[in-house]
Structure formats: C-alpha cells, structure tokens
Design an enzyme around this catalytic site. Structure first.
Site, PDB file in Angstrom:
ATOM      1  N   GLU A  88       0.819  -1.213   0.000  1.00  0.00           N
ATOM      2  CA  GLU A  88       0.000   0.000   0.000  1.00  0.00           C
ATOM      3  C   GLU A  88       0.851   1.260   0.000  1.00  0.00           C
ATOM      4  O   GLU A  88       0.550   2.230  -0.712  1.00  0.00           O
ATOM      5  CB  GLU A  88      -0.945   0.000   1.202  1.00  0.00           C
ATOM      6  CG  GLU A  88      -1.940  -1.147   1.237  1.00  0.00           C
ATOM      7  CD  GLU A  88      -2.999  -1.066   0.143  1.00  0.00           C
ATOM      8  OE1 GLU A  88      -3.002  -0.083  -0.623  1.00  0.00           O
ATOM      9  OE2 GLU A  88      -3.825  -2.000   0.058  1.00  0.00           O
TER      10      GLU A  88
ATOM     11  N   GLU B 231     -19.357  -5.951  -6.441  1.00  0.00           N
ATOM     12  CA  GLU B 231     -17.995  -6.407  -6.188  1.00  0.00           C
ATOM     13  C   GLU B 231     -17.742  -7.806  -6.728  1.00  0.00           C
ATOM     14  O   GLU B 231     -16.685  -8.095  -7.276  1.00  0.00           O
ATOM     15  CB  GLU B 231     -17.726  -6.420  -4.669  1.00  0.00           C
ATOM     16  CG  GLU B 231     -17.224  -5.128  -4.094  1.00  0.00           C
ATOM     17  CD  GLU B 231     -15.757  -4.893  -4.397  1.00  0.00           C
ATOM     18  OE1 GLU B 231     -14.902  -5.536  -3.763  1.00  0.00           O
ATOM     19  OE2 GLU B 231     -15.473  -4.073  -5.282  1.00  0.00           O
TER      20      GLU B 231
ATOM     21  N   THR C 283      -0.582   0.916 -10.716  1.00  0.00           N
ATOM     22  CA  THR C 283      -1.872   0.333 -10.353  1.00  0.00           C
ATOM     23  C   THR C 283      -2.752   1.279  -9.554  1.00  0.00           C
ATOM     24  O   THR C 283      -3.922   0.989  -9.323  1.00  0.00           O
ATOM     25  CB  THR C 283      -1.670  -0.989  -9.588  1.00  0.00           C
ATOM     26  OG1 THR C 283      -2.889  -1.741  -9.575  1.00  0.00           O
ATOM     27  CG2 THR C 283      -1.192  -0.735  -8.162  1.00  0.00           C
TER      28      THR C 283
END
Length: 604
Positions: A196, A448, A587
């Site tokens: 992250e 999702e 990304t």
C-alpha cells in the site's frame, strides 16, 4: 453628421474588440482550459504544463523528517548491485489511436461532461481539506476521518497528480507544501504495509514529481524509497509484507513472512524502478529486479504453466506450489505490472517481454469465458481456477470488480507487442463484459462479486432458459430480483472502485471508439448519483436494488480521488493529456514518464 456617427461607431467597435481580446487573453493565462479546443491554441498538455509549473519555486519548503532512512546500516547488505538498463529504448509501437480533429458539437458535449467530473472532484477535495486535512481518508457520511495507512495523508499524496491533471494550481501548490511536512520517520501503526505504501505514497510522489518537477516531491520520494528499501533487509534479500517499523530503523534485519498473496511482492517493481530512473541510484531497481527474477524462473513450473498461484512464499522463494489461481484480487497487479515494466524500461529487459506473452496466452485459455446472456451479446467475463490433487484444473465462473483492469492491460500489451487480436478480440470484449455488468444492474453500478453461466464455447453461445435455471439452482445466493443472466451477486457492494473505468479509458485511447466514451459517461452518472453524500461520495452496500437513497457505508478510499475520478476525467480529456505514448500508469493510476526513443508512427 452621418460621417461623425460612423466614426464614433467605428471607435466603439475597435474598443469592444480590444476589450474582448484582453479578456480572452487573461482567461487563457489564468484559467484551466475547460473548453478544450475553444480555450487555447495548440495541445492542452502544453498549456497545462505551463499553467501548473510556471514560476513554481519550492526552494523554501524543507522536508520534515525525524529519521534518516538512508543511514540505516543493514545486517543483510545487497552486495554488488544490478544496474538499471540504460541506452536507447527499443522501438515500441504507437499505443494511442490517431484521433482526427474533433467537431465543435462533439467537443462541447465532451467538455461539459469533463466539467461535471471536475466539479465532483472539487466537492470531494474541499470536504477532505475541511474535515480530514493531512489525514489518510475522509469519512464521507459523518465528515470524520481515519488513518489506516500509517497516518501520512494517503488521500492527499494519492491525489496530487489528479490535482495537477485537472489544472487546480492553487490546490496543488498547497498540497505540495503539506507533503513537505509529512514525517516518514514516524508511523501511526507499528507495522507498515509495503504494497500500500508503495503504490499509493511512492507512486503518488513520483508521478507528481514527473508532472511538476517540484524538487521537494523527489526529496520525499527518496525518503520513502529508503524506508521501503529497508523492507529488503532480510536474509535472502526478498521483501517483507509488513515492515516492523522500530526494528527496520535498527538495521538488525527483518523476517520474511512464510506466505503472502502474490500481488504484494509482485507489485513493487514499477515504483522502485522509476525511483532509480529519476535518481540514477540503481539500488532500488536492484532490489525489485531480484524479486521479479523469482517470478520469471518459476513461471513455467506452476500447476498452470504461465500463471502464478494466489499465494507465494518469499521466505522460501516459492512461487509455484499453490493451487488457487486468478487474475483478479490477490494477484491482479502482479500481472498488470509485467507489460507495464516492458514499457517503463523501454523494452530493454527481455524478461518482461517473455513473461507478458506467456501469461497473456495462459490467462486467455484459463480464466476468460463467454457468459450465456438473454441478448446473446459477444463479450467476455473473468473467472478463477483451482487445481486438484490429480492435476485437473477446475474452473469457477466467479467474476469480481478487481478483475476489470485486465481488459485495458490486454489492450496496452496488444499495442506494445504487436498483437492486434489482444486489442480487438480480448481486451475489447473483456472491457465490454464489465460495462455489461454495470448497465445490467438497476443502479447502473457493478457489484464487487457475482456469477454467471458459462457458454460451452465462445462461438456457440445461444440463450438456454433451462440451462440458466439449472445454474440458478446450483447457487444458493441466487435471488429473484437479480437481472437475468446473473446467478449470484455474492458481494453486492460498490466501493468506488476504478478498475472498470480504467479499462474503458485505456480502450478508448487505444481504439478511438466512441462507444467507450459513452460507456464512461453512463458509468459516471450512475456512480455520481448513487454514491453521493452531503460531503463527498461513499461506498454503496447493495447495487442490485434501485431503492434510493441507496444504503451506504461511511467509507471513501483514497483511490476514489487518485484513480476513479482521474480515469473519468481523462476519458473526457483531449488525447494528448497523459498520452499513453508518453506515460505508463501504475496500479494506483499514477503516471510515470516513459523513456524517450523511436516509436512506430502507426499502431500495429
């Protein structure tokens, strides 16, 4: 008398003309070009760079850092460094479509739509600035905040390049000044997630530096890169998944976890490579290159050759023994980065060419299926696979939003590797699959996770009510309100994800086909309507029922501003703004400059 009146009228006409020219010139010099070709002559990218970077001076900004990560003495030093590839880039084909001149009516419609996206971003940014400034995330329903990514202002850093791209000079300059105050020597949590921090923070800093050339952004990127580099201070020089902050500072060495999702170590390459490119220090590239060598060596030895399993071990450097396979969540960005590394390195490392072509062929034959639909539309969805103890591959037609990135990747790779069928037959159909999932739901938003019934083949795909009823019977999650063709919506949420609009944007830029731009507008209007709150936009708990106001969650990830709204904005921008021939996006939608070299003059 007539001659006098004519003279006065002539002077008045000249005065009005001069006034109009003055106002127009002032507008061009001070305002973002929100009317595209009508706002200024020449490419918008040139205007934007001048508007955002002219007279920029960050020399007075001093980095706030309580710890110098570059001074850590590693227990496990790297040894001789592998140098980042240099030299003239390979001649790669043109990626973007050659767009013809835009007719005025089309430009007016496009610009009006772009303005709507920009207005929504500004509403969100204003609320973040008022209620969550320098925090990781705004809570869009309660106007509170949360720190879930070490407390380093994730939303602020993640959205830096969006501010720049949208021409928001004042907001960008203020955010850059705030970045200087971030202390990467202190964390709100004792452990820092490598993945992250790498994609959001380091990616955000590098892209904003590439666009703006503000020195303080590179200074902070180096600080953060050195922190992440400490995550490779392990016995085998493989990265940890979570950095023990205190121990990393000591240099005593970290312990690699026994197992992680493949995307975690596989999604570190672009950012560290770009950091080596802009600094000239190969240590960052050396670290990630060793990791990618492990994936390269194992690619043909997995249970589905060419693909990697969901779970790998950096402790034992095992990327082959897992039995669960997907191209979506847990592995997605590993696959995404391989062809993008080919572009970022200018084709100078052959392994990314080989790895890309191999996985793209294997993924096409393993994961993609044509769903049985009432209208018999010719499109593709994405499933998963499990290899049993006998070696048999068992296919599971469960699709998820995270997989929607892959259409754009096939489009990009199709251009880079001169494989037009990857663009037209695979990338386009995969992107249309995700568009179909959006348009099928009564809210216009995709869930999702969901299931559909696969056809026997991509060529033979007639609607069969009996087969569909059997598919429903096998799925306990089926509900009568679901659109025909869907057997489940296992996770009915929409959490502001960007993957579908990412592929729509990429395919529009690559093909020039208006259908993708129209799909982008349909998606934007549905999302803007269904996720709106008083302060910003929130995740929706169920997109399968159009019962407004929709149930929402007090949750807004930084990628909403960094990716989703950026991709919508770019989909309605002139094609020279963040051209895919000049940039490759990580990304988290952060654009890194591609090396300059010869390119083919036409897409092949």
């Amino acid at each position: 008398m007539a001659a006098a009146r004519l003279q006065r009228r002539s002077r008045r006409t000249v005065f009005i003309a001069v006034l109009v020219l003055f106002v127009f010139a002032y507008y061009l010099s001070s305002s973002p070009p929100l009317h595209g070709i009508f706002a200024q002559p020449g490419p918008e990218s040139v205007w934007l760079e001048r508007h955002m970077n002219k007279n920029a001076d960050t020399s007075s900004l001093k980095s706030n850092s309580s710890f110098d990560w570059s001074k850590v003495q590693f227990k496990y030093p790297p040894g001789p460094l592998r140098k980042i590839p240099t030299g003239r880039p390979v001649s790669l084909p043109q990626v973007q479509h050659n767009f013809p001149p835009e007719i005025p009516a089309a430009a007016q419609t496009r610009e009006a739509r772009r303005q709507r996206v920009r207005d929504l971003f500004r509403k969100n940014w204003a609320s973040y600035r008022k209620y969550a400034w320098k925090k990781d995330a705004l809570q869009p329903i309660t106007a509170d905040y949360k720190d879930q990514f070490s407390g380093w202002a994730a939303t602020l850093v993640d959205a830096l390049d969006t501010l720049w791209i949208m021409g928001l000079r004042g907001e960008f300059d203020e955010a850059v000044a705030a970045v200087a105050d971030i202390d990467f020597g202190s964390s709100s949590t004792p452990a820092v997630n490598m993945f992250e921090v790498n994609i959001r923070y380091l990616g955000g800093l590098l892209a904003a530096y590439d666009l703006s050339q503000r020195d303080v952004l590179l200074t902070k990127a180096i600080e953060l890169g050195d922190l992440l580099y400490a995550g490779y201070n392990t016995k085998n020089r493989m990265p940890v998944d979570f950095i023990d902050f205190a121990r990393a500072k000591s240099g005593k060495g970290l312990t690699v976890e026994s197992g992680v999702v493949a995307a975690s170590p596989g999604t570190l390459s672009m950012e560290m490579t770009r950091l080596s490119q802009v600094t000239g220090d190969s240590k960052y590239y050396d670290a990630v290159s060793r990791v990618m060598d492990v994936f390269a060596k194992g690619q043909e030895w997995t249970k589905i050759p060419g693909l990697w399993p969901m779970y790998v071990s950096m402790e034992t450097q095992d990327v082959v023994l897992g039995s669960s396979f997907t191209i979506a969540g847990s592995v997605d960005s590993l696959y995404e980065y391989i062809p993008k590394m080919h572009a970022l390195l200018g084709g100078l490392d052959q392994k990314y060419d080989v790895m890309s072509k191999r996985f793209m062929e294997a993924a096409n034959s393993t994961f993609f299926f044509r769903p049985m639909l009432p209208g018999e539309e010719d499109l593709l969805m994405i499933g998963n696979a499990m290899v049993d103890e006998t070696g048999a591959v068992n296919f599971d037609p469960e699709s998820e939003h995270l997989g929607c990135f892959v259409g754009g990747v096939y489009g990009l790779a199709g251009r880079l590797f001169r494989r037009p069928e990857w663009v037209d037959d695979i990338g386009s159909k995969l992107t249309h699959g995700c568009i179909y999932a959006y348009r099928s739901m009564p809210t216009g938003m995709m869930p999702e996770r969901y299931n559909m019934v696969p056809c026997e083949s991509r060529e033979n795909c007639k609607w069969n009510e009996t087969a569909f009823d059997e598919g429903k019977r096998l799925r306990r999650e089926w509900a009568p309100h679901l659109p025909k063709g869907f057997t489940t919506a296992k996770d009915p949420r929409y959490i502001l994800r960007p993957e579908a609009i990412e592929s729509v944007f990429v395919m529009y830029r690559i093909t020039g086909r208006q259908e993708f731009q129209e799909a982008a507008w349909d998606m934007f209007t549905a999302i803007a309507n269904g996720t709106a709150t008083e302060y910003a936009n929130a995740a929706v708990l169920d997109v399968t029922k159009a019962e407004y106001p929709l149930p929402q969650e007090d949750y807004m990830e930084s990628f909403w501003l960094a990716e989703t709204l950026k991709y919508f904005y770019l989909a309605f921008s002139p094609p020279d703004v963040i051209s895919l021939d000049d940039y490759v996006l990580n990304t988290e939608a952060h654009p890194f400059r591609r090396p300059k070299g010869a390119t083919a003059t036409r897409p092949l």
